[in-house]
Design an enzyme around this catalytic site. Structure first.
Site, PDB file in Angstrom:
ATOM      1  N   TYR A 220       0.831  -1.205   0.000  1.00  0.00           N
ATOM      2  CA  TYR A 220       0.000   0.000   0.000  1.00  0.00           C
ATOM      3  C   TYR A 220       0.868   1.260   0.000  1.00  0.00           C
ATOM      4  O   TYR A 220       2.060   1.230   0.319  1.00  0.00           O
ATOM      5  CB  TYR A 220      -0.916   0.033   1.225  1.00  0.00           C
ATOM      6  N   PHE A 230       2.394   9.823   3.422  1.00  0.00           N
ATOM      7  CA  PHE A 230       2.635   9.728   4.861  1.00  0.00           C
ATOM      8  C   PHE A 230       3.022   8.315   5.292  1.00  0.00           C
ATOM      9  O   PHE A 230       3.549   8.120   6.389  1.00  0.00           O
ATOM     10  CB  PHE A 230       1.422  10.209   5.665  1.00  0.00           C
ATOM     11  N   ASP A 231       2.768   7.315   4.444  1.00  0.00           N
ATOM     12  CA  ASP A 231       3.173   5.955   4.787  1.00  0.00           C
ATOM     13  C   ASP A 231       3.100   5.078   3.535  1.00  0.00           C
ATOM     14  O   ASP A 231       2.373   5.379   2.588  1.00  0.00           O
ATOM     15  CB  ASP A 231       2.276   5.363   5.877  1.00  0.00           C
ATOM     16  N   ILE A 249      -8.291   1.127  10.217  1.00  0.00           N
ATOM     17  CA  ILE A 249      -9.338   2.149  10.115  1.00  0.00           C
ATOM     18  C   ILE A 249     -10.541   1.593   9.350  1.00  0.00           C
ATOM     19  O   ILE A 249     -10.412   0.676   8.523  1.00  0.00           O
ATOM     20  CB  ILE A 249      -8.800   3.428   9.449  1.00  0.00           C
ATOM     21  N   TYR A 275      -9.039   8.673  10.521  1.00  0.00           N
ATOM     22  CA  TYR A 275      -8.569   8.935  11.882  1.00  0.00           C
ATOM     23  C   TYR A 275      -9.380  10.015  12.589  1.00  0.00           C
ATOM     24  O   TYR A 275      -9.073  10.361  13.730  1.00  0.00           O
ATOM     25  CB  TYR A 275      -7.081   9.308  11.848  1.00  0.00           C
ATOM     26  N   PHE A 291      -5.466   5.995  -0.591  1.00  0.00           N
ATOM     27  CA  PHE A 291      -4.612   4.816  -0.497  1.00  0.00           C
ATOM     28  C   PHE A 291      -4.653   4.043  -1.808  1.00  0.00           C
ATOM     29  O   PHE A 291      -5.732   3.843  -2.387  1.00  0.00           O
ATOM     30  CB  PHE A 291      -5.088   3.872   0.616  1.00  0.00           C
TER      31      PHE A 291
END
Length: 300
Positions: A220, A230-231, A249, A275, A291
């Protein structure tokens, strides 16, 4: 007979000497000496007397070291320590002093705990907490001063303003994401679910569809709507990341329980499925998230 002069330390520093007045001459007024408290003798007439006195002394074992090392008390001032101790013990029997002590304790709790939390709740909102008026309102309520509000009216008003300010903050912080999703929903290939989740199928898989209680292996990458990454699974190595679907989530759980193994989807997750109001790493509160997820397999 010759005078015998005694040089006093203070006079010596000043470069002078002090001589006692000769007999028959008028004495100078002497400075009053400090009053030394005369303690009553200890009388231990019963077993309880002895037990109590010994118990008091036992409480002081190790106390001198504590006073010196932790509280920085000079042992030359033990009489002052005892005076403060006795005054406080006596004050516990005085209802007015007991009330003052309670006021000081509550003041510390309000000033150091409650007030900072209230200010935090109203940070970045249209209204803010003003210390002096908060303290005045507190005092008026305790004195039953209802010229402005009753305590119940004030409580209702405060809660209403708190809710209103929070909603204004949520609307302001989530507006960029809402606008993005509204425009994104009109794009070709984007599907919107009843929860508000949006997704686009990039690669259609034909494997098994996982359940919410399954562990899955995925690649991902996560981005904010401004493109900030961010990730990503690539940050954790070359192998797929294993995740428990009921511990991620809500947007991920919903999407992955619709994806067959082998699929690659692009997800557009509104803040309430992400979040929410939490700051999570580089993700600001109320952020809409994007994502790209590839479902590699289900771990049995």
């Amino acid at each position: 007979m010759k005078k015998i002069c005694v040089v006093a330390l203070a006079a010596l520093v000043a470069g002078a000497s002090f001589c006692p007045v000769e007999a028959g001459k008028k004495k100078k007024k002497q400075q009053a000496k400090p009053v030394v408290e005369v303690k009553a003798p200890v009388v231990l007439a019963t077993g309880s007397d002895t037990l109590s006195y010994a118990g008091g002394m036992a409480l002081t074992v190790g106390l001198i070291d504590y006073l010196q090392q932790q509280l920085k008390v000079d042992t030359a001032y033990m009489a002052d320590f005892v005076q403060g101790f006795n005054e406080t013990v006596q004050a516990t029997q005085d209802p007015r002093e007991l009330a003052r002590r309670a006021g000081r304790q509550i003041a510390e709790q309000v000033a150091q705990g409650m007030l900072p939390r209230m200010k935090q709740d109203f940070r970045d909102t249209p209204d803010k907490i003003i210390d002096s008026l908060l303290f005045r309102g507190f005092a008026d309520a305790m004195l039953s001063d209802t010229v402005v509000f009753t305590a119940a009216e004030a409580d209702d008003l405060f809660k209403d303003k708190q809710q209103y300010n929070q909603q204004v903050l949520i609307d302001r912080l989530s507006k960029p994401g809402r606008d993005f999703l509204m425009a994104n929903a009109t794009k070709e290939g984007v599907i919107t679910t009843p929860s508000g989740l949006q997704y686009k199928i990039l690669v259609k898989g034909d494997g098994q569809v996982p359940q919410a209680t399954d562990k899955v292996k995925v690649h991902y990458e996560g981005r904010l709507i401004d493109g900030t990454v961010f990730d990503a699974s690539s940050k954790h190595g070359n192998e797929p990341v294993t995740l428990q679907l009921n511990q991620v989530i809500r947007g991920w759980t919903e999407a992955l329980t619709m994806m067959p193994v082998g699929s690659k989807w692009q997800l557009f997750i509104p803040q309430q499925l992400g979040y929410g109001d939490r700051q999570s790493g580089r993700i600001p509160p109320y952020s809409t998230l994007i994502f790209d997820i590839e479902l590699i397999g289900i771990e049995k």
